[in-house]
Design an enzyme around this catalytic site. Structure first.
Site, PDB file in Angstrom:
ATOM      1  N   ARG A 171       2.211  -1.866  -1.901  1.00  0.00           N
ATOM      2  CA  ARG A 171       0.852  -1.296  -1.866  1.00  0.00           C
ATOM      3  C   ARG A 171      -0.179  -2.304  -2.380  1.00  0.00           C
ATOM      4  NH1 ARG A 171      -1.469   2.912  -5.740  1.00  0.00           N
ATOM      5  NH2 ARG A 171      -3.464   3.426  -4.774  1.00  0.00           N
TER       6      ARG A 171
ATOM      7  N   HIS B  35      -3.261  -3.575  -0.147  1.00  0.00           N
ATOM      8  CA  HIS B  35      -4.660  -3.327  -0.542  1.00  0.00           C
ATOM      9  C   HIS B  35      -5.427  -4.620  -0.832  1.00  0.00           C
ATOM     10  CE1 HIS B  35      -4.731   1.249  -1.520  1.00  0.00           C
ATOM     11  NE2 HIS B  35      -3.984   0.984  -0.467  1.00  0.00           N
TER      12      HIS B  35
ATOM     13  N   HIS C 138       5.490   3.585   4.623  1.00  0.00           N
ATOM     14  CA  HIS C 138       5.583   4.798   3.804  1.00  0.00           C
ATOM     15  C   HIS C 138       7.008   5.333   3.685  1.00  0.00           C
ATOM     16  CE1 HIS C 138       1.007   5.935   3.864  1.00  0.00           C
ATOM     17  NE2 HIS C 138       1.302   4.954   3.024  1.00  0.00           N
TER      18      HIS C 138
ATOM     19  N   TRP D 128       7.709  10.258   0.852  1.00  0.00           N
ATOM     20  CA  TRP D 128       7.759  10.514   2.290  1.00  0.00           C
ATOM     21  C   TRP D 128       9.197  10.630   2.783  1.00  0.00           C
ATOM     22  CZ3 TRP D 128       4.207   7.242   0.041  1.00  0.00           C
ATOM     23  CH2 TRP D 128       2.862   7.415   0.363  1.00  0.00           C
TER      24      TRP D 128
END
Ligand code: CCH
Length: 287
Positions: A43, A47, A170, A186
């Site tokens: 992540r 990002h 995910h 998930w």
């Protein structure tokens, strides 16, 4: 080919491999989430790269601007302080590496060591300044749908197929109420990189979760998995769904397409001249 870092000392792929190995050794953290920091490192890599705007060429992984207050405080980056602090320990051992290289290499290690495909990567990003920070709002909002996904990812230069491929990340990790407000993983094995996300998305029954938090889906059978509104958009939209079905059926195709799109993501905003001409395959054997 060697890469000139700001110290002026040229570093080779072997030097970066040492950083890779140190990150790989640091991934298991007992008591943290599902026992691995790999998901949150993916992540962070995403990002720090996904702020790129292909029109004006601002944002992206080059300057590692999430080190600065305006960007670290953007709502989408909640909780990434954990990943940045983790990477500080690696930086202390290899002070010559730039933050952009460190964070994107972390994202490569995390995918590969979680059982995912080999991600071509190369060094060359440089540390920038606070004035390189891009405005808030360049990363996706999970409460929205297909139009928003296209708006956000087209700005980075990604098409429908690449949007779906990237979303397969995910399979890893989970949502945290104190970070995004959403809750839960998930997939049943959130530390393993696989095509499980697409399989579950298409083949489980999903319904809105009844709770006080933001609108999210839960699986009808076990009520232990979640999907965001943006995840569900990938099977509601016909163009997106075509790729989701392909990736659910064939993990090899997903791995190949994910590798291509993720490698491209991690290089957004970096002038080609800063890179050696060839990408590197770091870590284990090529898959
Ligand atoms: Fe994501 N993601 N993501 N995501 N994401 C969250 C967590 C992870 C969206 C929203 C969220 C990508 C695309 C999207 C990961 C990788 C990728 C969370 C929970 C939200 C919300 C944060 C929390 O609470 O901790 C939306 C919207 C999109 C739109 O497409 C892409 C692309 C990637 C990588 C290629 C990973 C991994 C996580 C798990 C992090 C963790 O800490 O476990």
């Amino acid at each position: 080919q060697a890469v000139e870092q700001k110290t002026g000392i040229a570093k080779s792929q072997a030097d970066y491999q040492k950083v890779y190995d140190a990150i790989a050794e640091s991934l298991e953290v007992e008591g943290y989430d599902d026992g691995s920091v790999a998901p949150v490192l993916v992540r962070l890599a995403w990002h720090c790269s996904g702020t790129y705007d292909d029109k004006d060429k601002t944002g992206g992984s080059n300057y590692a601007t999430m080190r600065f207050k305006p960007e670290s405080a953007h709502g989408a980056n909640n909780g990434l302080n954990y990943a940045r602090d983790h990477m500080e320990k690696i930086k202390a051992k290899f002070p010559w590496i730039s933050y952009g290289d460190l964070w994107t290499l972390g994202g490569v290690v995390a995918v590969q060591e979680s059982g995912g495909p080999t991600i071509p990567w190369r060094a060359g990003r440089i540390d920038g300044f606070e004035h390189h920070v891009t405005p808030d709002g360049r990363l996706p909002d999970a409460a929205q749908a297909e139009d928003h996904l296209r708006f956000i990812f087209n700005r980075m230069g990604f098409n429908d197929q690449e949007i779906v491929a990237l979303s397969g990340a995910h399979a890893l990790g989970r949502c945290h109420t104190d970070r995004s407000g959403f809750e839960g993983p998930w997939s049943f094995s959130p530390t393993t990189f696989s095509n499980a996300y697409f399989d579950l998305l298409l083949n489980e029954g999903w319904k809105w979760r009844k709770w006080n938090g933001p609108a999210q889906y839960e699986d009808k059978k076990t009520k232990s998995l979640m999907m965001l509104p943006t995840d569900m958009a990938l099977i509601k939209d016909r163009s997106f769904r075509k790729y989701a079905e392909k990736y659910a059926k064939d993990e090899g195709v997903f791995f190949k397409d994910f590798s291509d799109a993720y490698s491209k993501l991690l290089e957004l905003g970096v002038p080609k001249a800063q890179f050696p001409s060839q990408s590197w395959h770091m870590g284990g054997e090529a898959k």
